[in-house]
Design a protein around this motif. Structure first.
Motif, PDB file in Angstrom:
ATOM      1  N   GLU A  12       3.097  17.916   1.857  1.00 13.76           N
ATOM      2  CA  GLU A  12       1.986  17.489   2.633  1.00 13.76           C
ATOM      3  C   GLU A  12       0.958  16.685   1.668  1.00 13.76           C
ATOM      4  O   GLU A  12       0.473  15.577   2.276  1.00 13.76           O
ATOM      5  N   VAL A  13       0.788  17.434   0.631  1.00 15.93           N
ATOM      6  CA  VAL A  13      -0.319  16.736  -0.045  1.00 15.93           C
ATOM      7  C   VAL A  13       0.256  15.590  -0.625  1.00 15.93           C
ATOM      8  O   VAL A  13      -0.593  14.453  -0.880  1.00 15.93           O
ATOM      9  N   ALA A  14       1.494  15.396  -0.988  1.00 17.61           N
ATOM     10  CA  ALA A  14       1.893  14.137  -1.593  1.00 17.61           C
ATOM     11  C   ALA A  14       1.672  12.890  -0.382  1.00 17.61           C
ATOM     12  O   ALA A  14       1.384  11.845  -0.905  1.00 17.61           O
ATOM     13  N   ALA A  15       2.130  13.095   0.604  1.00 16.76           N
ATOM     14  CA  ALA A  15       2.174  12.096   1.734  1.00 16.76           C
ATOM     15  C   ALA A  15       0.826  11.842   2.159  1.00 16.76           C
ATOM     16  O   ALA A  15       0.301  10.726   2.045  1.00 16.76           O
ATOM     17  N   ILE A  16      -0.235  12.833   2.081  1.00 17.37           N
ATOM     18  CA  ILE A  16      -1.455  12.248   2.210  1.00 17.37           C
ATOM     19  C   ILE A  16      -2.166  11.495   1.200  1.00 17.37           C
ATOM     20  O   ILE A  16      -2.825  10.294   1.245  1.00 17.37           O
ATOM     21  N   ILE A  17      -1.626  11.587  -0.106  1.00 18.86           N
ATOM     22  CA  ILE A  17      -2.138  10.898  -1.261  1.00 18.86           C
ATOM     23  C   ILE A  17      -1.715   9.572  -1.216  1.00 18.86           C
ATOM     24  O   ILE A  17      -2.263   8.234  -1.502  1.00 18.86           O
ATOM     25  N   VAL A  18      -0.292   9.024  -0.762  1.00 22.86           N
ATOM     26  CA  VAL A  18       0.541   8.027  -0.574  1.00 22.86           C
ATOM     27  C   VAL A  18      -0.317   7.305   0.544  1.00 22.86           C
ATOM     28  O   VAL A  18      -0.381   6.067   0.095  1.00 22.86           O
ATOM     29  N   ALA A  19      -0.612   7.951   1.594  1.00 19.10           N
ATOM     30  CA  ALA A  19      -1.140   7.276   2.719  1.00 19.10           C
ATOM     31  C   ALA A  19      -2.395   6.745   2.124  1.00 19.10           C
ATOM     32  O   ALA A  19      -2.909   5.760   2.581  1.00 19.10           O
ATOM     33  N   ILE A  20      -3.318   7.606   1.449  1.00 21.96           N
ATOM     34  CA  ILE A  20      -4.533   7.041   1.083  1.00 21.96           C
ATOM     35  C   ILE A  20      -4.546   5.789   0.097  1.00 21.96           C
ATOM     36  O   ILE A  20      -5.166   4.926   0.208  1.00 21.96           O
ATOM     37  N   VAL A  21      -3.659   5.955  -0.684  1.00 22.44           N
ATOM     38  CA  VAL A  21      -3.497   4.893  -1.855  1.00 22.44           C
ATOM     39  C   VAL A  21      -2.815   3.446  -1.133  1.00 22.44           C
ATOM     40  O   VAL A  21      -3.425   2.319  -1.333  1.00 22.44           O
ATOM     41  N   PHE A  22      -1.897   3.935   0.005  1.00 25.49           N
ATOM     42  CA  PHE A  22      -1.509   2.377   0.757  1.00 25.49           C
ATOM     43  C   PHE A  22      -2.728   1.906   1.448  1.00 25.49           C
ATOM     44  O   PHE A  22      -2.829   0.706   1.442  1.00 25.49           O
ATOM     45  N   THR A  23      -3.341   2.619   2.231  1.00 26.70           N
ATOM     46  CA  THR A  23      -4.552   2.193   2.907  1.00 26.70           C
ATOM     47  C   THR A  23      -5.492   1.443   1.973  1.00 26.70           C
ATOM     48  O   THR A  23      -6.074   0.239   2.263  1.00 26.70           O
TER      49      THR A  23
ATOM     50  N   THR B  55      -4.981  -0.045  -0.853  1.00 27.21           N
ATOM     51  CA  THR B  55      -4.577  -1.450  -1.140  1.00 27.21           C
ATOM     52  C   THR B  55      -4.524  -2.274  -0.242  1.00 27.21           C
ATOM     53  O   THR B  55      -4.865  -3.586  -0.591  1.00 27.21           O
ATOM     54  N   VAL B  56      -4.353  -2.077   0.816  1.00 25.04           N
ATOM     55  CA  VAL B  56      -4.242  -3.076   1.928  1.00 25.04           C
ATOM     56  C   VAL B  56      -5.632  -3.576   2.154  1.00 25.04           C
ATOM     57  O   VAL B  56      -6.018  -4.728   2.391  1.00 25.04           O
ATOM     58  N   ILE B  57      -6.783  -2.605   2.219  1.00 28.49           N
ATOM     59  CA  ILE B  57      -7.965  -2.954   2.395  1.00 28.49           C
ATOM     60  C   ILE B  57      -8.525  -3.792   1.126  1.00 28.49           C
ATOM     61  O   ILE B  57      -9.324  -4.922   1.442  1.00 28.49           O
ATOM     62  N   CYS B  58      -8.050  -3.600  -0.114  1.00 28.72           N
ATOM     63  CA  CYS B  58      -8.600  -4.247  -1.201  1.00 28.72           C
ATOM     64  C   CYS B  58      -8.036  -5.782  -1.252  1.00 28.72           C
ATOM     65  O   CYS B  58      -8.667  -6.880  -1.358  1.00 28.72           O
ATOM     66  N   LEU B  59      -6.987  -5.945  -0.598  1.00 27.15           N
ATOM     67  CA  LEU B  59      -6.083  -7.151  -0.540  1.00 27.15           C
ATOM     68  C   LEU B  59      -6.430  -7.929   0.647  1.00 27.15           C
ATOM     69  O   LEU B  59      -6.694  -9.073   0.271  1.00 27.15           O
ATOM     70  N   VAL B  60      -7.184  -7.458   1.687  1.00 24.75           N
ATOM     71  CA  VAL B  60      -7.679  -8.116   2.791  1.00 24.75           C
ATOM     72  C   VAL B  60      -9.080  -8.826   2.064  1.00 24.75           C
ATOM     73  O   VAL B  60      -9.385  -9.910   2.305  1.00 24.75           O
TER      74      VAL B  60
END
Length: 923
Positions: free
Chosen positions: A844-855, A857-862
């Motif tokens: 669960e901790v790994a999934a939360i970290i992946v979600a935070i990193v992905f989000t 990254t998307v915001i930075c690209l926008v």
């Protein structure tokens, strides 16, 4: 006629010494060996072949010697029965058949010998009862039936023997009561019935036997009190009632026995005070009242001056008080035994008044203070027994004057100081025991002067220094005990002179160095214990004796191989070589040690396999081979050792399975196979070990389930199965092992399922370790009843729910690694939701970290894209600042990208940005 009869008698006898050689027809019959003829030389009236070495049988032909008056065949090797034909010898007055190997019953026909005065047939193998027909022998004066196998009761017809003077029935198996009719034998002088099974009370009517001089009824099962009527036996010299069940007080009437020389009432249940007064028993020489329940002190007039009293034995009673000074008047006293009572205080300085005393036995009392120096004046003293008291101070140097002293027992006191050199002047000393005191200093360097010394016990003191070399000159020494001291150095080479030495114990000292090779010459050694020292080198010098019974060299630094010569000691029962640096293999010759019951080779560097030859040692009770480098498999033939009580093969390199045959070792108390490479399942036959106390199989590669049959090992108090690959559920049957106390350790396996609630029945359990498994479910509330539990580890499982409140005192580490457990010492169960967020799994901790990193990254690209778009718009404005088409065109692109609503919504934003972008142009 008698001649031919005697020839027939001779033919049935074996005469190795040729006593009957002259029994020949060519020689006058009255000259034949052993014969006595009548005055007219016509008949044989006496036949005495006593002690002639004859064997064979007593011929019925004796009946033809009709004039025979005396027949003595005693002290030979005759066998067979007493022929009934002897009853035809109507003139027989004396019959001596004692000390042979005769068997069968006493013939009733002997009752026909009306003139018989002496009948002695004892010390044979005769059986059966005393025939009542002997009551017809009214002239009988001596009846000797002692030392045989006769049984039954003493016949009442014995009272018919009015002329009887000696009745000896001792050492048979007679039972029942002593008949009161014996009081009719008014001329009886000796009545001995000791060593039988007679019961009931001593008949008071015995008091009528005024001629009685000896009454010996010892070692029966007589009961009741001592009849006061015995005080009427005015001629009694010897009264022995020891070893019965007599109770009550000692009758004061016994003081009337003015002729009494020996009184032995020991080993009964007599109580009260001693009331035997030597002032009235002037002839008393021996007084033995030991092993009763007598109380109080010793009467002041027990011993008076000018008395004949030589022996006073009062041991094993409840007597008390200080040392009776009245005894010091007994100058005739030779032996005094007051041991095992409650006497206290100091020993009187006047002990030397007892100038004739040879044995002073005061052990097992509470005497205190110092040994009086006057003891050195007791020149007749041979035995001094003062052990197990509270004596203090030093041994007086005056003791060296006791030239006749042979035994000195001072052990278990609080004596201190050095052992006086003067003691070695007691040239007759044979035994010295100073065990359990506080002696310091060294062993006297003159100890070698004691040429007659057989036993030397100096164990458990504070002696230091080396063993004096002169000890080797005590050449008669058989037992040497120097253990539990602070002695040091190496063994002197003079030990080789102690050729009669059989027992030597040096354990718990600081001896060091290699053993003298000359020890190999000591061929009579039977017990050797050099354990817990610092000896080194080879143990070969100790293998010279072939009479070894015990060899214990535990905890030294011996090295090299195990001598095969040890196998020559066929009676070796205990061999302990553990905790050394021995190498090589177990000698195959050890298979010859069939009497061996203890073999300890643990903590060495032995290699190889457990030799097949050891299977011959089927008397083994302890087999300790642990902590070596042994290989191979655990031998299945160990199952044939029915008496095996301890088997420890742990910390080796054994492989293979645990033999099912071990289940046949029905007396096994400890089975330890831990730290090997064993594999396979735990055999269910392990449940046959119903005497087992310790089962340790941890740190192996065992697989499969825990067998439920282990429930049959109901005496287990230690069970260790950790660090294996066991699977399945924990058997609920383990709850039946209610004697488990030390530990139940099932940790680091692959066990699953729930913890059985039945474990809550293990009320004596002190340590429980179920950690690092895959256990599920809740912790059973029943475990909270384990009030003896001192250590608990349930960590790293899949447990859930609330921890029993009784476990709140255990540390957090006992429960960590169980995500759904709550309650003290973990977080409160009321915060379980928060606890769930707080205690997220790794996934669960790994999934939360992946979600935070992905989000992110998307915001930075926008944002990057938006910045680029703004920059392009600014470039366009800067080229044609007055052209509104550019702005409209830009606005259309924004609307296409963001949509119309977004453009409307953010119109101000873009307006501001446009103005901002234009301003620099205006400047």
């Amino acid at each position: 006629m008698d001649s031919s009869c005697l020839q027939r008698i001779k033919s049935q006898l074996v005469d190795p010494e040729g006593v009957l050689r002259n029994w020949s027809s060519g020689i006058d019959i009255c000259s034949w060996n052993g014969l006595t003829c009548s005055e007219d030389l016509t008949h044989v009236v006496g036949l005495n072949l006593s002690g002639s070495g004859l064997s064979g049988i007593i011929s019925p032909e004796f009946s033809c010697l009709v004039s025979l008056q005396i027949l003595d065949l005693s002290s030979n090797y005759l066998t067979g029965p007493i022929p009934p034909e002897l009853g035809k010898l109507q003139n027989l007055k004396e019959l001596y058949l004692y000390s042979n190997f005769l068997s069968g019953k006493i013939s009733a026909e002997l009752g026909l010998l009306k003139k018989l005065q002496v009948l002695r047939v004892g010390n044979n193998m005769l059986t059966g009862e005393i025939t009542p027909h002997l009551g017809n022998l009214t002239d009988l004066r001596v009846l000797g039936l002692a030392f045989s196998l006769l049984n039954g009761s003493i016949p009442v017809e014995i009272g018919n023997l009015k002329s009887l003077k000696i009745l000896n029935l001792q050492q048979n198996s007679f039972s029942g009561l002593i008949p009161g009719e014996i009081s009719s034998c008014l001329e009886l002088q000796v009545f001995s019935a000791a060593g039988n099974m007679l019961e009931g009370e001593i008949p008071a009517s015995i008091g009528k036997l005024e001629s009685l001089e000896i009454l010996h009824l010892a070692n029966n099962t007589l009961s009741g009190s001592i009849p006061i009527e015995l005080g009427s036996l005015s001629n009694l010299k010897y009264l022995n009632l020891l070893g019965n069940g007599l109770n009550g007080k000692i009758p004061v009437e016994l003081n009337q026995l003015s002729m009494l020389e020996t009184l032995d009432l020991s080993n009964n249940k007599l109580s009260g005070k001693i009331n035997i007064l030597n002032s009235r028993l002037r002839n008393l020489e021996s007084l033995v009242l030991s092993d009763n329940f007598l109380t109080g002190g010793i009467p002041s007039d027990l011993c008076v001056s000018n008395s004949n009293l030589q022996k006073v034995f009062l041991s094993l009673n409840n007597l008390s008080g200080t040392f009776p000074s009245e005894l010091l008047n007994c100058s005739s006293l030779q032996q005094l035994d007051l041991s095992n009572n409650g006497f206290y205080g100091q020993l009187p300085s006047g002990l030397d008044n007892l100038r004739n005393l040879t044995d002073l036995v005061l052990n097992n009392n509470s005497f205190s203070g110092k040994l009086p120096s006057e003891i050195g004046n007791m020149s007749s003293l041979k035995g001094l027994y003062l052990f197990h008291n509270s004596l203090t101070g030093r041994i007086p140097v005056e003791i060296g004057k006791l030239q006749r002293l042979t035994v000195l027992y001072l052990y278990e006191n609080q004596l201190s100081g050095s052992i006086p050199r003067e003691l070695t002047n007691c040239s007759s000393l044979m035994e010295i025991d100073l065990f359990g005191n506080h002696f310091t200093g060294s062993i006297p360097a003159t100890i070698g002067k004691l040429k007659h010394l057989v036993f030397l016990q100096l164990r458990q003191n504070d002696l230091s220094g080396p063993i004096p070399p002169c000890l080797g000159y005590c050449k008669k020494l058989q037992k040497l005990a120097l253990a539990d001291n602070r002695l040091s150095g190496s063994l002197p080479p003079t030990f080789r002179f102690l050729t009669e030495l059989s027992v030597v114990t040096l354990y718990n000292n600081s001896f060091e160095g290699p053993l003298p090779e000359s020890l190999f010459l000591l061929k009579n050694l039977s017990i050797i214990n050099f354990s817990h020292n610092r000896f080194s080198g080879s143990i070969f010098p100790l293998s010279g004796s072939s009479t070894l019974i015990v060899l214990d060299l535990t905890n030294n630094s011996f090295s090299g191989g195990i001598p095969t010569r040890l196998a020559e000691s066929k009676n070796l029962t205990r061999l302990r070589l553990g905790h050394n640096h021995l190498t090589g293999t177990i000698p195959s010759e050890f298979g010859q040690l069939i009497e061996l019951n203890f073999l300890d080779l643990s903590f060495n560097n032995l290699t190889g396999e457990v030799i097949q030859e050891l299977s011959n040692c089927n008397q083994l009770e302890h087999l300790l081979l642990n902590d070596n480098r042994l290989t191979g498999t655990v031998p299945s033939w160990l199952g044939r050792f029915q008496g095996l009580g301890e088997l420890d093969l742990s910390s080796n390199d054994f492989h293979g399975t645990v033999p099912a045959e071990l289940g046949s070792c029905s007396k096994l108390l400890k089975l330890s196979l831990h730290s090997n490479n064993l594999s396979g399942w735990i055999p269910p036959e392990i449940g046959n070990l119903t005497c087992l106390n310790v089962l340790d199989l941890q740190r192996n590669n065992l697989t499969g389930p825990i067998p439920s049959t282990v429930q049959q090992c109901k005496k287990l108090y230690e069970l260790r199965l950790s660090e294996n690959f066991l699977t399945g559920m924990i058997p609920s049957e383990l709850g039946k092992l209610t004697e488990l106390q030390v530990i139940l350790d099932l940790s680091r396996n692959q066990l699953s399922g729930e913890i059985p609630s039945s474990l809550g029945k293990l009320m004596k359990l002190e340590r429980l370790n179920l950690s690092f498994n895959q256990l599920q479910g809740e912790v059973p509330p029943s475990l909270g009843r384990l009030t003896s539990l001192q250590m608990l580890n349930l960590s790293n499982n899949l447990l859930q729910g609330q921890v029993p409140s009784t476990f709140s005192g255990f540390p957090l580490s006992s429960f960590v690694g169980n995500k759904d457990l709550c309650g003290a010492p973990l977080v409160s169960c009321s915060e379980s939701v928060g606890s769930e967020r707080k205690w997220l799994s790794d996934n669960e901790v790994a999934a939360i970290i992946v979600a935070i990193v992905f989000t992110s990254t998307v915001i930075c690209l926008v944002l990057i894209y938006m910045m680029l778009r703004i920059w392009f718009d600014w470039r366009k404005v800067s080229v044609s600042s007055s052209d509104s088409g550019g702005l409209e065109s830009n606005r259309e692109e924004m609307q296409w990208f963001y949509g119309e609503d977004n453009e409307k919504k953010n119109g101000d934003y873009w307006r501001v940005n446009s103005l901002t972008s234009v301003q620099p142009q205006e400047k």
